[in-house]
Design an enzyme around this catalytic site. Structure first.
Site, PDB file in Angstrom:
ATOM      1  N   ASN A 120      30.186  19.316 -46.008  1.00 57.23           N
ATOM      2  CA  ASN A 120      30.254  17.953 -45.440  1.00 57.23           C
ATOM      3  C   ASN A 120      30.561  16.901 -46.500  1.00 57.23           C
ATOM      4  O   ASN A 120      29.849  16.803 -47.507  1.00 57.23           O
ATOM      5  CB  ASN A 120      28.907  17.606 -44.802  1.00 57.23           C
ATOM      6  CG  ASN A 120      28.659  18.352 -43.510  1.00 57.23           C
ATOM      7  OD1 ASN A 120      29.347  19.311 -43.185  1.00 57.23           O
ATOM      8  ND2 ASN A 120      27.674  17.911 -42.763  1.00 57.23           N
ATOM      9  N   ASP A 153      28.050  14.704 -35.810  1.00 53.39           N
ATOM     10  CA  ASP A 153      27.268  14.902 -37.029  1.00 53.39           C
ATOM     11  C   ASP A 153      25.898  14.225 -36.935  1.00 53.39           C
ATOM     12  O   ASP A 153      25.812  13.058 -36.512  1.00 53.39           O
ATOM     13  CB  ASP A 153      28.085  14.298 -38.183  1.00 53.39           C
ATOM     14  CG  ASP A 153      27.513  14.601 -39.544  1.00 53.39           C
ATOM     15  OD1 ASP A 153      26.875  15.657 -39.692  1.00 53.39           O
ATOM     16  OD2 ASP A 153      27.723  13.780 -40.468  1.00 53.39           O
ATOM     17  N   ASP A 171      20.103  17.349 -35.399  1.00 52.92           N
ATOM     18  CA  ASP A 171      19.312  17.206 -36.615  1.00 52.92           C
ATOM     19  C   ASP A 171      17.871  16.887 -36.257  1.00 52.92           C
ATOM     20  O   ASP A 171      17.490  15.739 -36.054  1.00 52.92           O
ATOM     21  CB  ASP A 171      19.909  16.105 -37.501  1.00 52.92           C
ATOM     22  CG  ASP A 171      19.176  16.018 -38.834  1.00 52.92           C
ATOM     23  OD1 ASP A 171      18.125  16.687 -38.993  1.00 52.92           O
ATOM     24  OD2 ASP A 171      19.641  15.282 -39.715  1.00 52.92           O
ATOM     25  N   SER A 211      29.572  10.666 -36.935  1.00 50.18           N
ATOM     26  CA  SER A 211      28.125  10.467 -36.805  1.00 50.18           C
ATOM     27  C   SER A 211      27.892   9.427 -35.711  1.00 50.18           C
ATOM     28  O   SER A 211      28.824   8.732 -35.297  1.00 50.18           O
ATOM     29  CB  SER A 211      27.552   9.956 -38.128  1.00 50.18           C
ATOM     30  OG  SER A 211      28.091   8.668 -38.392  1.00 50.18           O
ATOM     31  N   GLU A 230      25.102  23.349 -34.516  1.00 51.51           N
ATOM     32  CA  GLU A 230      24.586  23.457 -35.888  1.00 51.51           C
ATOM     33  C   GLU A 230      23.172  22.886 -35.905  1.00 51.51           C
ATOM     34  O   GLU A 230      22.940  21.796 -35.386  1.00 51.51           O
ATOM     35  CB  GLU A 230      25.502  22.629 -36.811  1.00 51.51           C
ATOM     36  CG  GLU A 230      24.990  22.463 -38.235  1.00 51.51           C
ATOM     37  CD  GLU A 230      25.891  21.503 -39.045  1.00 51.51           C
ATOM     38  OE1 GLU A 230      27.089  21.333 -38.708  1.00 51.51           O
ATOM     39  OE2 GLU A 230      25.368  20.909 -40.009  1.00 51.51           O
ATOM     40  N   HIS A 256      25.258  20.021 -46.554  1.00 46.70           N
ATOM     41  CA  HIS A 256      25.296  18.562 -46.369  1.00 46.70           C
ATOM     42  C   HIS A 256      25.230  17.892 -47.739  1.00 46.70           C
ATOM     43  O   HIS A 256      24.851  18.518 -48.733  1.00 46.70           O
ATOM     44  CB  HIS A 256      24.113  18.101 -45.503  1.00 46.70           C
ATOM     45  CG  HIS A 256      24.354  18.361 -44.045  1.00 46.70           C
ATOM     46  ND1 HIS A 256      24.641  17.360 -43.155  1.00 46.70           N
ATOM     47  CD2 HIS A 256      24.393  19.518 -43.344  1.00 46.70           C
ATOM     48  CE1 HIS A 256      24.832  17.886 -41.958  1.00 46.70           C
ATOM     49  NE2 HIS A 256      24.676  19.197 -42.045  1.00 46.70           N
ATOM     50  N   GLY A 257      25.614  16.619 -47.755  1.00 51.80           N
ATOM     51  CA  GLY A 257      25.508  15.849 -49.002  1.00 51.80           C
ATOM     52  C   GLY A 257      26.354  16.430 -50.119  1.00 51.80           C
ATOM     53  O   GLY A 257      25.929  16.455 -51.274  1.00 51.80           O
TER      54      GLY A 257
HETATM   55  O1  G3H Z   1      26.706  14.874 -42.735  1.00 51.12           O
HETATM   56  C1  G3H Z   1      27.438  14.361 -43.606  1.00 51.12           C
HETATM   57  C2  G3H Z   1      27.283  14.711 -44.991  1.00 51.12           C
HETATM   58  O2  G3H Z   1      26.224  15.522 -45.261  1.00 51.12           O
HETATM   59  C3  G3H Z   1      27.910  13.875 -45.990  1.00 51.12           C
HETATM   60  O3  G3H Z   1      27.301  13.891 -47.262  1.00 51.12           O
HETATM   61  O4  G3H Z   1      27.745  11.536 -47.828  1.00 51.12           O
HETATM   62  O5  G3H Z   1      27.068  13.177 -49.575  1.00 51.12           O
HETATM   63  O6  G3H Z   1      29.302  13.288 -48.525  1.00 51.12           O
HETATM   64  P1  G3H Z   1      27.877  12.909 -48.362  1.00 51.12           P
HETATM   65 ZN    ZN Z   2      24.669  15.301 -43.702  1.00 48.74          ZN
END
Ligand code: G3H
Ligand code: ZN
Length: 332
Positions: free
Chosen positions: A248, A92, A118, A53, A146, A226-227
């Site tokens: 991710n 990212d 993003d 990132s 992306e 993500h997340g």
């Molecule tokens: O872009 C990175 C992610 O979406 C990471 O998500 O922190 O929940 O693993 P996370």
């Molecule tokens: Zn993310």
């Protein structure tokens, strides 16, 4: 196998989509996490997708993102040359205001195989326009792009959202058609940060509907989750079966790092911290109060580093298993 390009990464995604597995996109900012991850992927014969990132690049560059990215990527390149798996880097969560000072030079210098623009915080039309600009910028370099549609709740580096907005399948089809993105990040109920899968309203059905809608239109794309930290193995497997091809993970590694280091320092407290009432000068090595010396065999940062790397390797191996990319490297 050397550090590879966007065209090679496109092949990996094609195989993943056809065979029903996914790649974890592994965030890192420093060597211990990188080395633990690399060891796990080499051991599992899985291709490896790393991601950086802007915040991570800024950290690695002492406040300067582009030099930080160069340093991290050169480290990756040197190690990638020694392993028989494909190694890729994704940028990212880069926001539209950093296209000129981060994405453009990174592409020109060959620092990444793919990039995530993003613009999900912007209204639909502006998101389309910003994403399209990056797709056009990336094409001559063969890098994949992306884009994200919908909003993911939580905080990831400089991106924060208080609310989640689920991705709409019709809008997703229009967005892919108009932008030409190679991968689509969708919002189906996950959150960035420390969120337990049990507490989320996960819409696996929505991921399946978006995947189906894109297929109907002849625009099948790897979907991106993500997340993903905090989800159970079953939740991850269900989302991969629904069309998710890139999962991710950042927060899991951050916690595993901190926990392994905290456990190590707690266990070796007496070898590093002077006893109560005693001080120890780090330049002269003079104690005041009681006679005391720390133990170099334990305070050498490589000792805690080895422990962190082993912990990262173990959790990375488990997550490879969840997405099914082990044994699937195109280059092993
Ligand atoms: O872009 C990175 C992610 O979406 C990471 O998500 O922190 O929940 O693993 P996370
Ligand atoms: Zn993310």
């Amino acid at each position: 196998m050397a550090f590879l390009s966007g065209c090679d990464l496109a092949q990996v995604y094609r195989r993943a989509k056809a065979d029903g597995y996914a790649l974890i996109a592994n965030n890192f900012a420093e060597p211990n996490v990188l080395l633990g991850i690399l060891a796990a992927y080499e051991g599992a014969k899985s291709d490896l997708l790393l991601q950086v990132s802007m915040g991570a690049a800024k950290f690695a560059g002492g406040g300067k993102p582009l030099p930080g990215l160069r340093a991290l990527v050169r480290y990756v390149q040197a190690l990638a040359a020694e392993v028989r798996i494909g190694v890729f880097v994704n940028l990212d969560h880069v926001t539209p205001d950093h296209v000129g000072d981060f994405i453009r030079p990174a592409l020109a210098e060959g620092l990444c195989a793919s990039v995530m623009i993003d613009a999900s915080a912007l209204p639909f039309e502006e998101n389309v326009a910003a994403t399209k600009r990056v797709v056009e910028l990336a094409r001559p370099y063969g890098a994949l792009v992306e884009g994200e549609l919908g909003k993911i709740k939580g905080v990831e580096d400089e991106i924060a959202s208080d609310e989640a907005f689920y991705t709409d399948p019709d809008e997703a089809a229009e967005y892919v058609e108009r932008t030409g993105v190679d991968l689509l990040a969708i919002s189906v109920g996950t959150q960035h940060g420390v969120s337990t899968g049990r507490d989320l309203t996960l819409r696996t059905d929505l991921a399946r509907a978006i995947d189906a809608r894109l297929r109907e239109e002849g625009m099948e794309r790897p979907l991106v989750l993500h997340g993903a930290s905090g989800l159970s193995a079953e939740q991850v497997r269900a989302l991969v079966a629904a069309g998710v091809c890139k999962v991710n993970k950042d927060t899991t590694y951050q916690y595993v790092y901190a926990r392994a280091a905290a456990d190590f320092f707690r266990a070796n407290r007496a070898a590093i911290l002077p006893p109560e009432g005693t001080t120890f000068d780090p330049i002269t090595f003079e104690p005041s109060g009681r006679d005391w010396k720390p133990d170099k065999k334990l305070f050498d940062p490589r000792e805690v580093g080895k422990v962190v790397q082993a912990a990262i390797r173990a959790v990375a191996a488990e997550m490879i298993d969840q997405v099914g990319s082990g044994g699937k490297s195109l280059y092993a």
